[in-house]
Scaffold this motif. Structure first.
Motif, PDB file in Angstrom:
ATOM      1  N   SER B 197       0.821  -1.214   0.000  1.00  0.00           N
ATOM      2  CA  SER B 197       0.000   0.000   0.000  1.00  0.00           C
ATOM      3  C   SER B 197       0.848   1.255   0.000  1.00  0.00           C
ATOM      4  O   SER B 197       0.516   2.242  -0.654  1.00  0.00           O
ATOM      5  N   VAL B 198       1.943   1.221   0.748  1.00  0.00           N
ATOM      6  CA  VAL B 198       2.824   2.384   0.794  1.00  0.00           C
ATOM      7  C   VAL B 198       3.431   2.625  -0.587  1.00  0.00           C
ATOM      8  O   VAL B 198       3.514   3.767  -1.056  1.00  0.00           O
ATOM      9  N   GLU B 199       3.813   1.537  -1.263  1.00  0.00           N
ATOM     10  CA  GLU B 199       4.348   1.675  -2.616  1.00  0.00           C
ATOM     11  C   GLU B 199       3.312   2.304  -3.546  1.00  0.00           C
ATOM     12  O   GLU B 199       3.619   3.172  -4.353  1.00  0.00           O
ATOM     13  N   ARG B 200       2.076   1.848  -3.410  1.00  0.00           N
ATOM     14  CA  ARG B 200       1.000   2.393  -4.247  1.00  0.00           C
ATOM     15  C   ARG B 200       0.791   3.876  -3.966  1.00  0.00           C
ATOM     16  O   ARG B 200       0.600   4.676  -4.871  1.00  0.00           O
ATOM     17  N   LEU B 201       0.822   4.205  -2.701  1.00  0.00           N
ATOM     18  CA  LEU B 201       0.625   5.610  -2.327  1.00  0.00           C
ATOM     19  C   LEU B 201       1.731   6.475  -2.912  1.00  0.00           C
ATOM     20  O   LEU B 201       1.474   7.537  -3.486  1.00  0.00           O
ATOM     21  N   SER B 202       2.958   5.999  -2.819  1.00  0.00           N
ATOM     22  CA  SER B 202       4.061   6.831  -3.302  1.00  0.00           C
ATOM     23  C   SER B 202       4.009   6.919  -4.838  1.00  0.00           C
ATOM     24  O   SER B 202       4.287   7.964  -5.409  1.00  0.00           O
ATOM     25  N   GLN B 203       3.595   5.850  -5.487  1.00  0.00           N
ATOM     26  CA  GLN B 203       3.459   5.893  -6.953  1.00  0.00           C
ATOM     27  C   GLN B 203       2.367   6.889  -7.357  1.00  0.00           C
ATOM     28  O   GLN B 203       2.529   7.656  -8.307  1.00  0.00           O
ATOM     29  N   THR B 204       1.268   6.891  -6.615  1.00  0.00           N
ATOM     30  CA  THR B 204       0.180   7.830  -6.911  1.00  0.00           C
ATOM     31  C   THR B 204       0.654   9.267  -6.767  1.00  0.00           C
ATOM     32  O   THR B 204       0.338  10.119  -7.593  1.00  0.00           O
ATOM     33  N   VAL B 205       1.426   9.510  -5.712  1.00  0.00           N
ATOM     34  CA  VAL B 205       1.942  10.866  -5.504  1.00  0.00           C
ATOM     35  C   VAL B 205       2.845  11.261  -6.676  1.00  0.00           C
ATOM     36  O   VAL B 205       2.759  12.378  -7.199  1.00  0.00           O
ATOM     37  N   ILE B 206       3.673  10.311  -7.126  1.00  0.00           N
ATOM     38  CA  ILE B 206       4.558  10.596  -8.261  1.00  0.00           C
ATOM     39  C   ILE B 206       3.730  10.925  -9.509  1.00  0.00           C
ATOM     40  O   ILE B 206       3.970  11.911 -10.203  1.00  0.00           O
TER      41      ILE B 206
END
Lengths: 140, 370
Positions: B197-206
């Motif tokens: 989930s953290v990876e997904r969140l950071s990808q979304t922010v990018i």
């Protein structure tokens, strides 16, 4: 006592699927959980059940996401309404979405088949309320 | 001066002090009377004009013809006629006149026309103001459209934030709660999910940051982009995929080989369309990608047509260019490409549209405004 035998979780988010499974497991409920990655998978499955008249595999509660690939939650509801008369059993549908967008909420509440709209994350309290509501409904 | 028909002196005063040019013609279009205003307008005394016909003053043929035709219509129809006329003569600035032709009858109740009055008003200033106003109105309209577009985009962004950012965040919050509730042996699995989930969140922010940057860049560097060269470059970078999928290209850039554009955007747009066409190829046929340019009056069209699986636009049209919208259940689809593509095109003042037939293929049409 009437209990919930089966939940359908219709959501492309694996983490969400996992979370619900765990919540139900830890709530010491006997309920089973079936997960579908999008609306279409669930509709295909339900249509097959109707055809084969497998009443025991109908869910008591559906937790339905809005944003999914292939067939989203709104489209699932449109298709479900067509199947509903053949299912002949009251199924509670909860829309579960990460969107707190008022438009989505209003739209969901305008659909009579939707019992409630839940903004993610779903918690054990949500599940508890659903169970209570379901049981009261059975008694009345 | 033949003022015999003016019985009262004050008529003469009124007429001579009227800012409009008042003129009386006989049926041969010769001037019988003209008021003193002509001196102010043209610098010549009324006497200069008396007895002369409209054809004798060296006006442009267009002016004389239109004047003459309207005059004849006034006589024939026995009715007032009003027209706007552009007055052009070498040594004078262009003026616009509103001219009213009034038939003169033989008697008060008469039916026979014996001459024509013309009343000419200089409306150059008003006309220019009107044109200026019209221009401003158009500009305001364009501005309003731009603002509406921006507002829509903002709304779109707020929707994206309310959904796309909340989604992984909600997962994390849900997992944290679960973490506290479960037994030790289940916690490791939850940590794994948390990591996801953290990876997904950071990808979304990018992804969101990239989109916001596109919309915030105002002065984009424009250069001449050779489409064929760019395509070759993209084909080289996708070499393995193209080989593996046996994708072929049918390219016709003959109408327009070069576009003045932001090069990085153009590359990203073209690459996205091609990658999509390959990604959503039909399982039973080799992908063929047709690229074609067309010149329009106000810009250039670029079409990208494939023979892939197509998309049900009736169901998905409203969200095809949205962020994190995927349609085919493809595991590697992130739903970012077309969102970025649309933003890049719109940031440059263009548009993108899509046509598709399920099972047949998809055609994207991009309009680059010039």
């Amino acid at each position: 006592m009437n209990s919930i035998n089966l939940f359908y979780v219709i959501d492309d988010d694996k983490v969400h699927q996992f979370t619900i499974k765990k919540i139900i497991e830890y709530a010491q409920m006997t309920s089973k959980v079936m997960c579908f990655d999008n609306g279409e998978h669930a509709i295909v499955f339900l249509t097959q059940l109707v055809k084969e008249n497998q009443i025991d595999k109908y869910p008591e509660i559906i937790l339905l996401d809005i944003n999914m690939p292939v067939m989203d939650g709104w489209e699932f509801l449109e298709k479900y309404v067509l199947l509903k008369p053949k299912i002949g059993k009251k199924v509670l549908i909860y829309m579960v979405s990460s969107s707190n967008n008022q438009e989505d909420m209003d739209r969901a509440k305008a659909i009579s088949d939707v019992s409630d709209y839940i903004v993610k994350p779903i918690t054990k309290e949500h599940i508890g309320k659903m169970v209570t509501y379901f049981q009261n409904m059975q008694i009345n | 001066m033949n003022l015999s028909y003016l019985t009262e002196n004050y008529f003469s005063v009124l007429i001579n002090n009227n800012p409009d040019l008042i003129c009386r013609y006989n049926l041969d279009k010769r001037i019988e009377f003209i008021n003193n205003t002509v001196t102010k307008v043209r610098g010549l005394p009324p006497e200069y004009y008396i007895g002369k016909s409209i054809f004798e003053f060296g006006y442009t043929p267009e002016f004389v013809e239109k004047f003459s035709q309207t005059f004849d219509r006034c006589v024939g129809d026995k009715q007032n006629i009003q027209i706007e006329m552009l007055f052009q003569k070498e040594d004078y600035p262009i003026k616009i006149f509103l001219i009213t032709f009034v038939p003169i009858f033989d008697t008060i109740l008469g039916t026979e026309v014996i001459g024509v009055f013309s009343v000419s008003r200089d409306i150059t200033k008003e006309k220019n103001l009107e044109i200026e106003l019209q221009k401003q109105l158009e500009e305001h309209k364009i501005l309003a459209q731009r603002i509406i577009k921006k507002a829509n985009k903002l709304q779109n962004f707020s929707y994206i934030v309310s959904h796309n950012l909340r989604s992984p965040l909600a997962s994390i919050v849900g997992l944290m709660e679960l973490y506290d509730a479960v037994k030790e042996e289940d916690r490791e699995e939850i940590i794994g999910m948390l990591r996801l989930s953290v990876e997904r969140l950071s990808q979304t922010v990018i992804d969101l940051t990239e989109a916001i940057q596109i919309n915030q860049t105002f002065d984009l560097k424009i250069e001449t982009v050779n489409l064929k060269k760019l395509l070759t470059h993209i084909q080289e970078s996708l070499y393995l995929t193209i080989q593996e999928t046996q994708t072929s290209f049918e390219v016709d850039f003959s109408a327009c080989e070069e576009i003045h554009y932001h090069k990085v955007y153009m590359e990203s747009i073209l690459q996205n369309l091609i990658t999509n066409a390959i990604k959503y190829r039909h399982p039973n046929r080799k992908p063929i990608i047709q690229l074609k340019t067309m010149i329009l009056e106000n810009g250039v069209l670029l079409t990208c047509q494939d023979n892939g699986i197509g998309i049900d636009l009736e169901r998905h049209k409203h969200k095809i260019f949205g962020l994190h919208k995927t349609f085919h259940g493809n595991q590697d689809a992130r739903g970012v490409g077309l969102f970025i593509t649309k933003n890049q095109i719109e940031a440059m003042g263009g548009t993108i549209d899509v046509e598709s037939e399920l099972g047949e293929g998809t055609k994207f049409t991009i309009f680059f405004s010039l």
